[in-house]
Design a protein around this motif. Sequence first.
Motif, mmCIF file in Angstrom:
data_model
loop_
_atom_site.group_PDB
_atom_site.id
_atom_site.type_symbol
_atom_site.label_atom_id
_atom_site.label_comp_id
_atom_site.label_asym_id
_atom_site.label_seq_id
_atom_site.Cartn_x
_atom_site.Cartn_y
_atom_site.Cartn_z
ATOM 1 N N PHE A 174 0.839 -1.201 0.000
ATOM 2 C CA PHE A 174 0.000 0.000 0.000
ATOM 3 C C PHE A 174 0.871 1.247 0.000
ATOM 4 C CE2 PHE A 174 0.490 -1.123 4.525
ATOM 5 C CZ PHE A 174 0.900 0.080 5.079
ATOM 6 N N ILE A 175 0.248 2.357 -0.388
ATOM 7 C CA ILE A 175 0.893 3.671 -0.347
ATOM 8 C C ILE A 175 -0.131 4.643 0.230
ATOM 9 C CG2 ILE A 175 2.072 5.484 -1.646
ATOM 10 C CD1 ILE A 175 2.252 3.372 -3.969
ATOM 11 N N VAL A 176 0.293 5.435 1.200
ATOM 12 C CA VAL A 176 -0.570 6.459 1.776
ATOM 13 C C VAL A 176 0.018 7.819 1.366
ATOM 14 C CG1 VAL A 176 -1.516 7.455 3.896
ATOM 15 C CG2 VAL A 176 -1.190 4.973 3.722
ATOM 16 N N TYR A 177 -0.833 8.664 0.821
ATOM 17 C CA TYR A 177 -0.419 9.992 0.369
ATOM 18 C C TYR A 177 -1.070 11.053 1.249
ATOM 19 C CZ TYR A 177 0.514 7.464 -4.011
ATOM 20 O OH TYR A 177 0.950 6.570 -4.960
ATOM 21 N N LYS A 178 -0.363 12.173 1.423
ATOM 22 C CA LYS A 178 -0.964 13.287 2.140
ATOM 23 C C LYS A 178 -0.689 14.573 1.382
ATOM 24 C CE LYS A 178 2.743 14.355 5.399
ATOM 25 N NZ LYS A 178 3.059 14.483 6.815
ATOM 26 N N ILE A 179 -1.524 15.570 1.640
ATOM 27 C CA ILE A 179 -1.339 16.885 1.034
ATOM 28 C C ILE A 179 -0.561 17.749 2.023
ATOM 29 C CG2 ILE A 179 -2.492 19.004 0.310
ATOM 30 C CD1 ILE A 179 -4.753 17.274 -0.807
ATOM 31 N N VAL A 229 0.924 17.085 -3.188
ATOM 32 C CA VAL A 229 0.630 15.760 -2.657
ATOM 33 C C VAL A 229 1.962 15.019 -2.572
ATOM 34 C CG1 VAL A 229 -0.659 13.625 -2.978
ATOM 35 C CG2 VAL A 229 -1.629 15.784 -3.784
ATOM 36 N N VAL A 230 2.232 14.418 -1.415
ATOM 37 C CA VAL A 230 3.482 13.688 -1.203
ATOM 38 C C VAL A 230 3.188 12.303 -0.635
ATOM 39 C CG1 VAL A 230 4.832 15.803 -0.821
ATOM 40 C CG2 VAL A 230 3.804 14.622 1.127
ATOM 41 N N VAL A 231 4.180 11.418 -0.712
ATOM 42 C CA VAL A 231 4.058 10.081 -0.131
ATOM 43 C C VAL A 231 4.209 10.209 1.376
ATOM 44 C CG1 VAL A 231 5.109 7.788 0.014
ATOM 45 C CG2 VAL A 231 4.918 8.939 -2.207
ATOM 46 N N ASP A 232 3.247 9.655 2.109
ATOM 47 C CA ASP A 232 3.268 9.693 3.568
ATOM 48 C C ASP A 232 3.865 8.396 4.121
ATOM 49 O OD1 ASP A 232 2.770 10.532 6.202
ATOM 50 O OD2 ASP A 232 0.713 9.807 6.177
ATOM 51 N N LYS A 233 3.342 7.262 3.671
ATOM 52 C CA LYS A 233 3.813 5.955 4.147
ATOM 53 C C LYS A 233 3.747 4.952 3.012
ATOM 54 C CE LYS A 233 1.997 6.724 8.747
ATOM 55 N NZ LYS A 233 0.737 6.823 9.387
ATOM 56 N N VAL A 234 4.640 3.963 3.082
ATOM 57 C CA VAL A 234 4.658 2.887 2.088
ATOM 58 C C VAL A 234 4.693 1.570 2.843
ATOM 59 C CG1 VAL A 234 5.953 1.851 0.191
ATOM 60 C CG2 VAL A 234 5.902 4.330 0.433
ATOM 61 N N GLY A 235 3.817 0.632 2.437
ATOM 62 C CA GLY A 235 3.765 -0.669 3.092
ATOM 63 C C GLY A 235 4.483 -1.728 2.278
ATOM 64 N N LEU A 257 -3.623 4.744 8.484
ATOM 65 C CA LEU A 257 -4.453 5.913 8.186
ATOM 66 C C LEU A 257 -4.783 6.644 9.484
ATOM 67 C CD1 LEU A 257 -6.864 4.306 5.586
ATOM 68 C CD2 LEU A 257 -4.982 5.876 5.117
ATOM 69 N N PRO A 258 -4.487 7.946 9.565
ATOM 70 C CA PRO A 258 -4.745 8.674 10.812
ATOM 71 C C PRO A 258 -6.242 8.796 11.092
ATOM 72 C CG PRO A 258 -3.987 10.174 9.092
ATOM 73 C CD PRO A 258 -3.903 8.790 8.520
ATOM 74 N N ALA A 259 -6.602 8.720 12.359
ATOM 75 C CA ALA A 259 -8.017 8.738 12.751
ATOM 76 C C ALA A 259 -8.680 10.091 12.535
ATOM 77 C CB ALA A 259 -8.148 8.320 14.213
ATOM 78 N N GLU A 260 -7.891 11.179 12.505
ATOM 79 C CA GLU A 260 -8.483 12.516 12.455
ATOM 80 C C GLU A 260 -8.000 13.362 11.286
ATOM 81 O OE1 GLU A 260 -8.053 14.334 16.291
ATOM 82 O OE2 GLU A 260 -8.941 12.619 17.311
ATOM 83 N N GLU A 261 -7.320 12.753 10.319
ATOM 84 C CA GLU A 261 -6.811 13.510 9.172
ATOM 85 C C GLU A 261 -7.143 12.801 7.877
ATOM 86 O OE1 GLU A 261 -2.638 14.467 9.471
ATOM 87 O OE2 GLU A 261 -2.804 14.649 11.649
ATOM 88 N N CYS A 262 -7.351 13.576 6.822
ATOM 89 C CA CYS A 262 -7.632 13.012 5.500
ATOM 90 C C CYS A 262 -6.354 12.474 4.868
ATOM 91 C CB CYS A 262 -8.228 14.077 4.585
ATOM 92 S SG CYS A 262 -9.777 14.776 5.174
ATOM 93 N N ARG A 263 -6.516 11.490 4.008
ATOM 94 C CA ARG A 263 -5.409 10.938 3.233
ATOM 95 C C ARG A 263 -5.973 10.336 1.948
ATOM 96 N NH1 ARG A 263 -2.864 13.225 6.611
ATOM 97 N NH2 ARG A 263 -1.068 12.502 7.780
#
Length: 139
Positions: free
Chosen positions: A29-34, A41-47, A60-66
């Motif tokens: 998986f790949i998680v992106y954030k702004i 938009v940048v890469v936040d986490k890579v699984g 995935l953060p409980a209180e932030e969009c991704r």
Amino acid sequence: MANAASGMAVHDDCKLRFLELKAKRTHRFIVYKIEEKQKQVVVDKVGEPIQTYEDFAASLPAEECRYAIYDFDFVTAENCQKSKIFFIAWCPDVAKVRSKMIYASSKDRFKRELDGIQVELQATDPTEMDLDVFKSRVN
């Protein structure tokens, strides 16, 4: 860097990591954030490929969009091993309104940068993207 309609650029690493997932299957998986300050938009986490759906959900953060990409492996009714690439727009109800608006307005343009997405999900809480939802969307 590509430019999203909302004025958000897409960092080249976003597409590179996606191509690695799609072609080489080097990521689960790949998680992106702004990054609002850099307007991109940048890469936040890579699984790693060995990581599970639970690892993905926990990233995935409980209180932030991704935005997220998940490579979902499954077995068909004919007993064939397959996979589908899911795009998840994660916008929890408790996220800031401004953040939700930025993610919503940038989503379509960002998705167009990632050629090969097969299924899209929108989720505001974990139940909207649990494994049963993934399984129901691959058929």
